[in-house]
Write an enzyme that holds these catalytic residues in place. Structure first.
Site, PDB file in Angstrom:
ATOM      1  N   ARG A  45       0.857  -1.181   0.000  1.00  0.00           N
ATOM      2  CA  ARG A  45       0.000   0.000   0.000  1.00  0.00           C
ATOM      3  C   ARG A  45       0.894   1.231   0.000  1.00  0.00           C
ATOM      4  NH1 ARG A  45       2.460   2.056   3.757  1.00  0.00           N
ATOM      5  NH2 ARG A  45       0.896   3.687   3.703  1.00  0.00           N
ATOM      6  N   GLY A  46       0.259   2.404  -0.148  1.00  0.00           N
ATOM      7  CA  GLY A  46       1.033   3.634  -0.313  1.00  0.00           C
ATOM      8  C   GLY A  46       1.111   3.931  -1.808  1.00  0.00           C
ATOM      9  N   ALA A  47       0.779   5.171  -2.173  1.00  0.00           N
ATOM     10  CA  ALA A  47       0.578   5.485  -3.597  1.00  0.00           C
ATOM     11  C   ALA A  47       1.752   5.088  -4.507  1.00  0.00           C
ATOM     12  CB  ALA A  47       0.240   6.966  -3.741  1.00  0.00           C
ATOM     13  N   ARG A  88      -7.449  -0.145  -6.707  1.00  0.00           N
ATOM     14  CA  ARG A  88      -7.675   0.935  -5.742  1.00  0.00           C
ATOM     15  C   ARG A  88      -7.871   2.243  -6.520  1.00  0.00           C
ATOM     16  NH1 ARG A  88      -4.229   1.097  -0.500  1.00  0.00           N
ATOM     17  NH2 ARG A  88      -6.173   2.077   0.190  1.00  0.00           N
ATOM     18  N   GLN A 196      -1.758   2.240   9.914  1.00  0.00           N
ATOM     19  CA  GLN A 196      -0.468   2.404   9.227  1.00  0.00           C
ATOM     20  C   GLN A 196       0.553   3.136  10.096  1.00  0.00           C
ATOM     21  OE1 GLN A 196      -3.449   2.932   7.866  1.00  0.00           O
ATOM     22  NE2 GLN A 196      -3.471   2.546   5.670  1.00  0.00           N
ATOM     23  N   ASP A 237      -2.029  10.788  -1.892  1.00  0.00           N
ATOM     24  CA  ASP A 237      -2.398   9.764  -2.880  1.00  0.00           C
ATOM     25  C   ASP A 237      -2.763  10.373  -4.214  1.00  0.00           C
ATOM     26  OD1 ASP A 237      -2.812   8.369  -0.186  1.00  0.00           O
ATOM     27  OD2 ASP A 237      -2.796   6.775  -1.699  1.00  0.00           O
ATOM     28  N   ASN A 247      -5.309  12.336   0.948  1.00  0.00           N
ATOM     29  CA  ASN A 247      -4.395  11.454   1.695  1.00  0.00           C
ATOM     30  C   ASN A 247      -5.235  10.646   2.680  1.00  0.00           C
ATOM     31  OD1 ASN A 247      -1.657  10.575   2.237  1.00  0.00           O
ATOM     32  ND2 ASN A 247      -1.856  11.579   4.221  1.00  0.00           N
ATOM     33  N   LYS A 248      -4.589   9.790   3.404  1.00  0.00           N
ATOM     34  CA  LYS A 248      -5.254   8.880   4.337  1.00  0.00           C
ATOM     35  C   LYS A 248      -6.298   9.605   5.187  1.00  0.00           C
ATOM     36  CE  LYS A 248      -5.038   5.429   4.538  1.00  0.00           C
ATOM     37  NZ  LYS A 248      -6.089   4.621   3.845  1.00  0.00           N
TER      38      LYS A 248
HETATM   39  O1  MRU Z   1      -4.477   3.145   2.158  1.00  0.00           O
HETATM   40  P1  MRU Z   1      -3.005   3.369   2.026  1.00  0.00           P
HETATM   41  O2  MRU Z   1      -2.214   2.823   3.155  1.00  0.00           O
HETATM   42  O3  MRU Z   1      -2.501   2.910   0.671  1.00  0.00           O
HETATM   43  O4  MRU Z   1      -2.864   4.936   2.067  1.00  0.00           O
HETATM   44  C1  MRU Z   1      -1.578   5.477   1.984  1.00  0.00           C
HETATM   45  C2  MRU Z   1      -1.521   6.920   2.248  1.00  0.00           C
HETATM   46  O5  MRU Z   1      -2.527   7.574   2.466  1.00  0.00           O
HETATM   47  C3  MRU Z   1      -0.164   7.569   2.184  1.00  0.00           C
HETATM   48  O6  MRU Z   1      -0.094   8.641   3.053  1.00  0.00           O
HETATM   49  C4  MRU Z   1       0.072   8.047   0.751  1.00  0.00           C
HETATM   50  O7  MRU Z   1      -0.084   7.008  -0.169  1.00  0.00           O
HETATM   51  C5  MRU Z   1       1.391   8.645   0.576  1.00  0.00           C
HETATM   52  S1  MRU Z   1       2.604   7.424   0.533  1.00  0.00           S
HETATM   53  C6  MRU Z   1       4.083   7.954   0.106  1.00  0.00           C
END
Ligand code: MRU
Length: 346
Positions: A45-47, A88, A196, A237, A247-248
């Site tokens: 996970r993470g963009a 996603r 996270q 994201d 973002n999250k």
């Molecule tokens: O649902 P996730 O864990 O994929 O969400 C991730 C985030 O919101 C991060 O903050 C974002 O992707 C930036 S990662 C460098």
């Protein structure tokens, strides 16, 4: 050092982020369907990490398509891209990486299937390598905004685990500050419901030897009021052309609190996270996930009554007026973001 994502020639290897920090496991995925499922289930996970993994999934698909007919090959390849894209919806890096892979297949469609496969593998590896390099530069750009003795609050995980590896985005900036010799410490929001912050950010920071304090999400206002936080830094994201940043879930709350307490709020993200096709954050699709993430702790301990109504948006949008600056590999953008981001893109 752990590897977030790794190309193994005939498989994609991922660190299983659903199991961290209690278990450090590295499952391998040998088909693009398995890779798509891993992205959906948030094994990765993470963009930026999602983008890199999808590119490798596409290269894997190309390898596994058994045909000598190029039209059949390209049709099946595009089908694989569609499956990877349906994992996603919010992180634009996913679609950015998929379009890069589609472009490579199209550009070499006159060549042999073997040559197209080769080019796709090279492209996936290039996306991986570029992400590592971009994050290092971004970290160095952002480090200049931090002072000796800062305490930075971060939300979710925007570290090596959220990117190809190495630095990360928001945590990459913190690592660069640390490496520059300035004293920096971190407050990590736990980040309900998937945790996270509690599970991943603390793990990464402790591995780096950067002082980190875990708080639950509802403690950040108190900490800011008490003067315990001097800067906020998060990843993104998808950033709209006007600087609105998805973002999250919970990031918006932190941004409002930061403004209330006059604390700078920074967003660190690669240029590939900026979606110039989206004018404002209103048009960013927000993923909704399984209610089970809210009613249970990591799928185990039930904490709510059976049958309760649940709303589980995975992201929120912080409006640009709450963002002090956006840190990218090309430099630091300040408001008005519609102009500065466009200029940065070139
Ligand atoms: O649902 P996730 O864990 O994929 O969400 C991730 C985030 O919101 C991060 O903050 C974002 O992707 C930036 S990662 C460098």
């Amino acid at each position: 050092m752990f590897k977030t994502v790794e190309w193994r020639g005939d498989a994609v290897r991922l660190i299983d982020q659903g199991k961290l920090p209690l278990e450090e496991e590295y499952p391998e995925f040998t088909t693009y369907e398995q890779v798509a499922s891993a992205i959906k289930r948030m094994v990765v996970r993470g963009a930026p990490a999602i983008g890199v993994t999808a590119a490798m999934g596409a290269a894997l698909a190309a390898k596994n398509i058994k045909t000598d007919d190029k039209d059949v090959f390209l049709t099946e390849f595009n089908l694989a891209l569609k499956t990877l894209a349906e994992t996603r919806p919010t992180a634009v890096n996913l679609f950015w990486a998929i379009e890069r892979m589609r472009g490579v297949a199209a550009a070499h469609s006159a060549g042999s299937i073997a040559a197209i496969r080769q080019k796709l593998e090279e492209e996936a590896l290039a996306i991986y390598e570029q992400d590592l390099a971009i994050n290092k530069t971004m970290g160095e750009n952002g480090a200049l905004l931090f002072d000796d003795g800062d305490t930075a609050l971060t939300h979710c995980n925007a570290g090596a685990l959220a990117t190809a590896g190495g630095y990360g985005t928001a945590l990459g900036v913190i690592k660069a500050v640390h490496l520059s010799g300035k004293k920096i410490s971190v407050f990590a929001d736990e980040t309900r419901p998937w945790l996270q912050g509690a599970r991943l950010t603390t793990w990464e920071m402790m591995k780096e030897g950067i002082p980190v304090t875990l708080i639950s999400d509802n403690m950040s206002g108190h900490c800011m009021k008490k003067g315990m936080i001097t800067k906020v830094i998060v990843g993104a994201d998808r950033i709209a052309a006007n600087g609105d940043a998805a973002n999250k879930i919970g990031t918006y709350t932190v941004a409002v609190l930061a403004r209330r307490h006059n604390i700078p709020f920074f967003v660190a993200a690669p240029m590939s996270t900026i979606d110039f096709n989206v004018t404002t954050g209103e048009d960013i699709p927000i993923e909704e996930r399984n209610p089970n993430e809210v009613t249970h702790i990591m799928g185990h301990q039930q904490i709510a009554p059976d049958g309760v109504n649940v709303f589980n948006p995975a992201f929120d949008v912080t409006p640009n007026e709450l963002v002090t600056a956006i840190i990218t590999e090309k430099g630091v953008a300040y408001p008005p973001f519609t102009e500065t981001l466009k200029k940065m893109k070139g």
